[in-house]
Motif scaffolding. Structure first.
Motif, PDB file in Angstrom:
ATOM      1  N   SER A  68       3.109  88.477 -11.757  1.00  0.00           N
ATOM      2  CA  SER A  68       3.052  87.773 -10.476  1.00  0.00           C
ATOM      3  C   SER A  68       3.395  88.710  -9.331  1.00  0.00           C
ATOM      4  O   SER A  68       2.740  88.717  -8.286  1.00  0.00           O
ATOM      5  N   GLU A  69       4.444  89.521  -9.546  1.00  0.00           N
ATOM      6  CA  GLU A  69       4.874  90.447  -8.497  1.00  0.00           C
ATOM      7  C   GLU A  69       3.781  91.460  -8.177  1.00  0.00           C
ATOM      8  O   GLU A  69       3.519  91.784  -7.017  1.00  0.00           O
ATOM      9  N   LYS A  73       1.675  91.886  -4.609  1.00  0.00           N
ATOM     10  CA  LYS A  73       1.601  93.192  -3.954  1.00  0.00           C
ATOM     11  C   LYS A  73       0.148  93.603  -3.748  1.00  0.00           C
ATOM     12  O   LYS A  73      -0.227  94.106  -2.671  1.00  0.00           O
TER      13      LYS A  73
END
Length: 244
Positions: A68-69, A73
């Motif tokens: 998810s991160e 990004k």
């Protein structure tokens, strides 16, 4: 290799990976896995009803999907992408085309004759060398006469010449960075066209919508939940049996 993986046949394993590679298209996946073209759609439906197949697809999806991160990004980077990010400025030598009056050219040629005469007075020539040297001076003198006649007929006569080179700023594309970001998914397409490199960026507006979706500013009108990556989760795709 997982226990699930070991219980599936080689063809079923190929189907699982092909299903993801073809954006959940069960018919294409079945064809790539080696099933007959005529029965590919039927075989795709049958395979998706097998629990072990569905579990393997889910495992592969989770294994091959970015976090998810990382997704947040990536979408953020795409939304902020700008052609200026791929421009590099460097110093190069450049000469300009300038108009040079014939009077200046004549003056330079006369200076050249003076130089050659002074040179001849300082060195000792063999007879043959002296003749060649005097011949060169004569040729320069003849060229001066031609220029003088031209100048008399056209006082504005000139020649186009190049100036002394100067250091100037030159902007060029960082092709290494472009290629890297294309492979990383930040650039939609990159190719060499008729007039040089052609870059296509993803829509900044679409990426802004995705960011708004991620941060809960609005919800999609979908009958299935969207995960943080802005796409449908593998479980929901499997529940819908992957479409075509």
């Amino acid at each position: 290799m997982s226990e699930i993986n070991e219980e599936l046949t080689e063809r079923q394993l190929k189907f699982c990976q092909a299903y993801l590679d073809n954006n959940f298209n069960k018919t294409k996946a079945a064809k790539e896995a080696g099933y007959a073209v005529a029965s590919a759609a039927v075989e795709g439906n049958r395979l998706l009803k097998i629990a072990k197949v569905r579990e393997e697809i889910k495992r592969l999806a989770e294994e091959q999907t970015i976090t998810s991160e990382e997704t947040v990004k990536l979408i953020s980077d795409i939304a902020k992408a700008d052609i200026k990010d791929y421009l590099v400025t460097r110093k190069v030598e450049r000469s300009k085309k300038i108009k040079k009056p014939l009077s200046d050219i004549i003056r330079e040629k006369r200076d050249q004759i003076d130089f050659e005469i002074e040179y001849a007075n300082r060195v000792t020539f063999e007879e043959k060398e002296l003749k060649e040297h005097l011949s060169r001076i004569d040729q320069i003198q003849r060229s001066i006469i031609r220029l003088e006649i031209e100048l008399e007929r056209n006082p504005k006569a000139h020649r186009i010449v190049y100036s002394e080179p100067e250091l100037v700023d030159e902007v060029e594309l960082d092709l290494v960075k472009i290629k890297k970001d294309k492979e990383g998914g930040k650039i939609k397409s990159f190719k060499y066209g008729k007039y040089g490199p052609e870059i296509e960026f993803y829509s900044a507006a679409d990426m802004a919508v995705n960011m708004a979706r991620i941060y809960g500013r609005f919800k999609d009108n979908l009958n299935v939940d969207a995960d943080v990556k802005g796409s449908i989760s593998p479980e929901n795709w499997l529940a819908l049996q992957g479409g075509k």
